[in-house]
Every structure is written in C-alpha cells, then in structure tokens.
Motif scaffolding. Structure first.
Motif: not given
Ligand SMILES: [Zn+2]
Length: 572
Positions: A143, A146, A159
């Motif tokens: 990601c 995050c 997240c």
């Molecule tokens: Zn994330």
C-alpha cells in the motif's frame, strides 16, 4: 386466492454459508412462502446457486478440481443444507444451467438491439504467467499509503484507502504470485444504464408501499454524483456464460463471458424454466409466472435479500428487464435485511468465525435455529447472535412455553382420561375469554405475516402459546378433576385442540415440531383457521391421540459454554 412468486437472493457457490447469510434472505423467504401456502395461495418459491465469476474459479483451483465439477459438488452440498433447514423451495436451481445461458444471451441481444449495449475499450492488468487479465481484487502489492504488504488492487484492508491496481508498489498476481504484470487494452460490453435512469426513477416512484430504506438506496444510486453509471457486463474469464450473439461469437468479444452480476439475477427467471423442466411441466407453466403477456399480470412478486443487494435488484436487474423491451414481470415488493453479527463481532467466512449451516445442523435440529433466527431477524437494525440469548430463547419460548404446554396437557389427559379426547361438559366464561383473546391475537399474527413484519409475527405467535399456558394454569384441570370431572374434561378437550391449533399456526416457523405434534394428535386437517371456535373443536370427543416425545430439549450451561468456545474462530 392469489399467485405469489417469491425469490431469495441466490447464495454464491464457494462454500457453506453461515447463519447470518441464512437469515438475510433464504429463511425469511421460506417463512413467507410457507405462510402463503397455508393460507391457500398459489406459490412459486425459487432459489439457486450463483456459480460464475473468479471466486468460483479460485475455490475450485484450491480444491484441485475442475470448476464445473466443483460447482456441481457445492451445489449438492448447499441443496442438502437447504433441505436440512427445511427451506421449501419449489426449485433450487443453478445459474450455470442451460436455461440461464440461453436467457442471458437472449436478453443481451435484445438490449443490444434496443441500443442499450455498446463496446468500450479499457486498460486492465494482464498477468503473463497466469495467461489472463486480473480483476482488481486479485492484484496484491504494498500500500502506498500505509506500507501494508498485502493490499489489494481495489482497496487496502489495513488503512481502508481505495486504490487502483497501478497505485500498488511491487504489484503481483494474487492467484500465482507472479510479478510479470502488464497493462493491456481490452474491450468490454457496457450496459447503458444511464439512459434508463428516468424510466427506472418513474418505476421506483410508483412503489409507494416500499420501505424508505429500499427506495432511498435506489435513489441515491440513481441521482447522487454523476447519477446512475453504465456498467461493464463482460469479463475476460473462462468460467461463465459466453458473450455470444444469436449463437455465434459476439464480434470483438471472443473468449469473453458475461459478468456474474449480469447473469445471476436472470437466474431468477431461468430457475422457473428449470423448475418446469424438472417437474415435467411445459414452458407455458413457468411463463405464466414471469411473462405479463402470458398470465403473470396478476402475480405478486416478492424478493428477499440483504441490504447490500438492494441496488442490484432495484436498478441493474430492472434495467436489464425494462431495457429488453419484452414483457417480463418486475418485482412488486423487496424485503431487505440488515446484518446479523456474531457474539461481539462479525460472522466471518474467511476467518471461520461464527456458526455455519452444516455445524448448526450437527448441533441441533433445524427448528431451534429457525425459531431463534426468525424471532431475532435483523429487520429494522443489525442484530446479534449470542449463545446466552440463543439458550434463553430456546429454553423459554420453545421448551418452557410451547413444549411444556403440549407435554402437560397430553400427559394429564393420558393419566386421567386415557389417550383419547375426553367428552362431557361445555365451555364456560374462562373458555370464552380465551377464545376472544386468541381471536385478537390471531388477527394480529396474520396482519404481521402478510406485512412480512417477522419479529412482530414471532412475538404474536409466542403470545398465542403463552395464552394457552396461562389458561391451563388458571383453569387447573388437575384440581377440577377431583370435584367435577366434566369440567376437567372441557379444559383438557379445549387444550388438546389448542395444541392442534399451535401445530397449524407454528408450521411456518418450526415445521418439524409442527409435523411431530400433528402426527401425535392424529390431526389430518391442517387448514388455517377461518373460524377460531370451530378450529378449537376440530378434534372431537373420542378422537385418539398419543403423547408426543418431548418436542424441545433444553440447552444446558455446559453445552452453551462448549459451543461458544468451538465457534469462536478458525473453523474446520
Ligand atoms: Zn494501506
């Protein structure tokens, strides 16, 4: 007598469903179907398995089976569990049936001819090693927001950020782990739902009896933001209904299939055709349920589903049917449900958390679950299953109230009068009062069942059981017997008839116990009472019966604690 078409949202094929799935569509649909049949209406109650799409392919691969073989096996598993829960489908079909393939292809052609389908090019991620395009959720990577390493191409689970597959760092195929991914151009068919917006809005505006929850969800999708969006109805997959044009490959769509969300609701119709074929009926026999030019004009069509399915059933499926220009029956009423949670959290298929349909039937007979689930159905808000509440409800409602009434009256009769309905005496003020109370309660029960207000209906049924207990307690035939055996005979005669009435009224909720009770009472006639007084004299003096086995066993604390531990997670 009216004609009622009833469908339950069709469960996806990849595994056994949990009790939250069951109570969100199939079980309340069954309750309604059973009630309408008991009232003498003509009912066609349909459900099926939803078998296409990538999750079915992946589940089959995981099981080491060809996808068609896997689906056939899982269909049998789901059909057996449905039978175990006494879901009284007239037919439990399959969205992979020939009927659905033909009808889906037919409707696509009709939509194309009406100018409602167009081809659009789009760019999608292609996995060279897998030899296929990957849906967004089957691309994994890190990601960018995050740093979570297992974020999916549509969303990061950690997240919750919405993502595009191209946002992911070090993207890979979730199917094989392959990292050789390319963005390639591919073409798909789009259903031009946006051009049907006004017709759909007009149709929904005509549904004045729909709950606000349902119409507000539909209107949000129709008008919020840019309004109703056109929808891709094909996918680059092997498993599905081939995108064909009157029997020949759809030019430009070779090797593609219809998107599962396009063909799944069409199975509601195809399922009726499957039913006709499986039961030796003709096409006219199913068309009179579905074609308004062939008899379906007077059918009332009710759909049952979880709230997450409402947009598809108020917009996408009606868009398909209205857009085809053919006279298909549209839904008259949608009964939608909130979610059932499990013991302080959620049911989770992936984490094996909660009670699944097969586990449930291994523990206890279907009626125990049916009663709890229906009397706690998540109707106006989410509901929660806890073992304490389940134990309480089974022990009180089923064992103490209904079971105990039946046991007391049948055993008392056997010991004092023998195993036949006693004669003598006549109804007095206590009996008149009881009949008045039951008449009012029965009318309320019927009203709630007709309105599909299931919790209220369950509460009223329970109150009807309670009224019998209170009558028996107050009339006290065991005391009357010593002074006035004829008075005791009246009380017992009425109570045995009440037990018969309970079997009839309770059948939609607890069909097995109702059957056991009727058999024990030798009650052939299961007609819904139109005249309550007459119904309470249906079993005449001298009518033979036997004392039934205990209808319901109580759940003890040790069982409850054991089960709570067993189903806390990691099923299997
Ligand atoms: Zn994330």
């Amino acid at each position: 007598m009216a004609r009622h078409l009833i469908t339950s949202a069709i469960p996806y094929i990849n595994g056994v469903k949990h009790l939250g799935n069951l109570v969100g569509s199939q079980l309340p649909a069954d309750l309604y179907a059973r009630y309408l049949r008991a009232r003498g209406h003509e009912v066609l109650f349909l459900c099926a398995t939803d078998e296409h799409g990538t999750p079915a392919e992946l589940a089959a691969a995981k099981a080491g089976k060809a996808v068609a073989e896997y689906c056939a096996e899982m269909h049998r598993v789901q059909a057996d569990l449905a039978a175990g829960f006494r879901l009284s489908f007239d037919h439990f079909g399959r969205s992979s049936s020939d009927h659905n393939r033909r009808l889906t292809q037919h409707l696509a052609v009709k939509l194309f001819e009406a100018g409602l389908i167009e081809e659009r090019a789009e760019r999608q991620v292609y996995s060279v090693a897998d030899g296929r395009f990957l849906p967004d959720r089957y691309i994994e990577g890190t990601c960018p927001n995050c740093g979570y390493e297992k974020a999916r191409g549509d969303q990061c689970e950690n997240c919750t950020k919405q993502l595009d597959p191209t946002d992911l760092i070090e993207p890979r195929s979730a199917i094989s782990g392959a990292t050789e991914l390319e963005v390639r151009e591919t073409k798909h068919l789009y259903l031009l739902q946006s051009t049907l917006r006004d017709r759909l809005a007009q149709w929904i505006d005509g549904k004045r009896d729909w709950p606000v929850l349902t119409t507000s969800i539909a209107k949000k999708w129709l008008f919020d933001g840019d309004g109703l969006q056109d929808r891709g109805i094909t996918r680059d997959l092997d498993w599905g209904i081939p995108a064909q044009f009157e029997g020949a490959p759809w030019s430009g769509m070779e090797g593609k299939v219809f998107y599962v969300w396009f063909d799944a609701p069409i199975e509601y119709i195809a399922c009726a055709a499957e039913w006709a074929e499986a039961t030796g009926r003709s096409d006219a026999d199913w068309e009179r349920w579905w074609r308004t030019d062939k008899g379906a004009e007077d059918v009332r069509y009710t759909q049952f589903m979880g709230k997450d399915n409402v947009p598809f059933h108020t917009l996408s499926f009606p868009a398909t049917l209205i857009g085809s220009g053919e006279p298909w029956k549209l839904v008259d009423y949608i009964k939608s449900f909130n979610y059932l949670n499990y013991d302080g959290g959620q049911f989770s298929t992936s984490q094996g958390r909660g009670v699944f349909m097969d586990d449930a039937l291994d523990l206890l007979p279907a009626d125990y679950w049916r009663w709890w689930l229906l009397s706690h159905v998540p109707e106006t808000s989410d509901a929660e299953f806890t073992w304490e509440n389940f134990q309480l409800s089974v022990n009180k409602d089923l064992a103490d109230v209904l079971g105990n009434f039946v046991s007391r009256v049948t055993k008392f009769c056997r010991s004092k009068f023998g195993e036949a309905v006693p004669e003598g005496g006549a109804w007095g003020p206590q009996e008149q009062t009881l009949v008045e109370e039951l008449s009012a309660r029965l009318a309320a029960y019927e009203r709630h069942m007709e309105a599909m207000e299931i919790r209220k209906a369950a509460a009223e049924l329970r109150a009807i059981w309670v009224a019998g207990n209170e009558y028996l307690q107050a009339a006290a035939p065991w005391a009357a017997f010593k002074e006035d055996p004829a008075r005791a005979a009246v009380i017992v005669r009425l109570s045995l008839n009440l037990a018969r009435l309970y079997a009839v009224l309770s059948e939609p909720f607890i069909p097995d116990a109702a059957r056991t009770l009727r058999d024990a009472l030798g009650a052939e006639d299961a007609d819904w009472p139109t005249d309550l007084r007459a119904a309470l004299e249906a079993l005449p003096a001298g009518h033979a019966f036997r004392v039934p086995e205990n209808l319901f066993a109580k759940i003890d604390d040790a069982q409850r604690e054991d089960w709570a531990q067993r189903f806390a997670g990691t099923r299997g």
